[in-house]
Write an enzyme that holds these catalytic residues in place. Structure first.
Site, PDB file in Angstrom:
ATOM      1  N   LEU A  80       0.821  -1.204   0.000  1.00 24.52           N
ATOM      2  CA  LEU A  80       0.000   0.000   0.000  1.00 24.52           C
ATOM      3  C   LEU A  80       0.860   1.263   0.000  1.00 24.52           C
ATOM      4  CD1 LEU A  80      -2.528  -1.400   2.600  1.00 24.52           C
ATOM      5  CD2 LEU A  80      -2.980  -1.041   0.170  1.00 24.52           C
ATOM      6  N   PRO A  81       0.278   2.422  -0.371  1.00 18.89           N
ATOM      7  CA  PRO A  81       1.097   3.614  -0.608  1.00 18.89           C
ATOM      8  C   PRO A  81       1.608   4.355   0.625  1.00 18.89           C
ATOM      9  CG  PRO A  81      -0.951   3.673  -1.896  1.00 18.89           C
ATOM     10  CD  PRO A  81      -1.088   2.577  -0.893  1.00 18.89           C
ATOM     11  N   THR A 111       6.056   0.571   2.265  1.00 19.19           N
ATOM     12  CA  THR A 111       7.140   1.322   2.887  1.00 19.19           C
ATOM     13  C   THR A 111       6.517   2.407   3.757  1.00 19.19           C
ATOM     14  OG1 THR A 111       8.613   0.907   1.020  1.00 19.19           O
ATOM     15  CG2 THR A 111       9.204   2.712   2.501  1.00 19.19           C
ATOM     16  N   LYS A 186      14.699  -0.458   4.734  1.00 16.96           N
ATOM     17  CA  LYS A 186      14.181   0.050   3.461  1.00 16.96           C
ATOM     18  C   LYS A 186      14.320   1.561   3.366  1.00 16.96           C
ATOM     19  CE  LYS A 186      12.076   0.469  -0.436  1.00 16.96           C
ATOM     20  NZ  LYS A 186      10.671   0.146  -0.706  1.00 16.96           N
ATOM     21  N   LYS A 261       7.703  10.853  -0.706  1.00 19.36           N
ATOM     22  CA  LYS A 261       7.063  10.335   0.499  1.00 19.36           C
ATOM     23  C   LYS A 261       8.074   9.649   1.412  1.00 19.36           C
ATOM     24  CE  LYS A 261       5.365   6.340   0.676  1.00 19.36           C
ATOM     25  NZ  LYS A 261       5.745   4.979   1.143  1.00 19.36           N
TER      26      LYS A 261
END
Length: 312
Positions: A80-81, A111, A186, A261
């Site tokens: 998911l974003p 992430t 990450k 983001k």
């Protein structure tokens, strides 16, 4: 004895035969397809009904809700974003944890801020459900080719159970430690990638302005100390590498809004921990400026065009 062992093995295989997948974007749809290719029974959900329909055409079952996917699945992967999307997915009024099976294994490959993973894991544990963070590196190409690297945070036993599922979608599974450490790995990686991309763009812009051919400079850099994954695999100058997004009108790839983001997440975490990240802060502003100037639908390597004064 042999028969009992075989029966135990078969039971374990059946237990993990039903997989759910939430989030069928550029990465998620390809990851889900690889699970189908490996023979897993797959139920999928996304707010984009067209994306669900495409997976249904190749053998997946489309779910109408998160509760349906929870009822159908013993392992659920999400891609998911953002922080809020993940929170809503798991902890929302109709979220996964409301109807997940006891001892279900939940793997979030989004992430996000590590603290979000910690929050969800605590609530999952209270409901006798297992949760782990498993963000990925490798981009859309890695998702398509099942060569992703999974950076995983969670217990050793959960990682062991999840490994066959992850290996159906990737070629490298790294256990980073406790819950949230996969996200830490990450974000540190993406911070370095985002900074490096801008450094490569600046160097090649300068070289071109001084009359040096970009392909020649790339050959020199890639046999010298300036080489990196960006210069060797993901070059930002068009036509240097035919397979790079820059040579395909900067189509993602890894979108510039996602890079911005992630850089923002790093800054938030760095503020909480007191870690200095001045280059990350500068890079973040460059990506945000490129987005504001109309390049929001492009790959993050489009920063090459932005720093040359080019727009759409």
């Amino acid at each position: 004895m042999m028969l009992r062992r075989c029966a135990a093995t078969m039971t374990k295989e059946r237990r993990f035969s039903k997989v759910g997948f939430v989030g069928l974007g550029n990465m998620g749809a390809k990851m889900a397809r690889n699970l189908l290719k490996k023979g897993y029974g797959l139920t999928v959900f996304d707010i984009n009904k067209g994306a669900v329909a495409k997976l249904a055409e190749v053998g997946a079952k489309g779910a109408e809700s998160l509760s349906e996917i929870s009822e159908d699945s013993e392992v659920i992967v999400s891609m998911l974003p953002s922080n809020q999307h993940v929170l809503d997915c798991y902890l929302g009024e109709n979220g996964i944890l409301k109807s997940a099976k006891r001892d279900a294994l939940l793997i979030d490959s989004s992430t996000i801020d590590p603290s979000i993973s910690e929050t969800i894991e605590k609530e999952a544990r209270n409901r006798n459900v297992r949760f782990m963070d498993g963000p990925v590196s490798g981009g859309v190409k890695g998702a398509e080719d099942a060569t992703l690297t999974f950076m995983v945070g969670g217990s050793e036993s959960d990682v062991k159970d999840a490994k066959p599922i992850l290996e159906a979608m990737g070629s490298n599974v790294v256990h980073c430690g406790k819950i949230g450490t996969g996200q830490v790995a990450k974000l540190c990686n993406n911070m370095l990638l985002g900074i490096n991309m801008i450094g490569v763009v600046e160097a090649f812009n300068l070289g071109e302005k001084l009359g040096l051919d970009a392909k020649l400079l790339a050959d020199i850099v890639n046999s010298s100390s300036g080489r990196s994954w960006v210069t060797e695999v993901y070059h930002p100058v068009p036509n240097v590498l035919p397979g790079a997004p820059s040579s395909n009108d900067f189509r993602p790839g890894f979108g510039i809004t996602l890079m911005a983001k992630d850089m923002g997440l790093v800054q938030d975490i760095a503020t909480r921990t007191g870690a200095p990240v001045p280059l990350c802060a500068l890079a973040h502003q460059v990506y945000r400026a490129a987005i504001v100037n109309g390049l929001f639908e492009k790959d993050f390597s489009v920063v090459y065009k932005f720093l040359r004064g080019e727009r759409k």
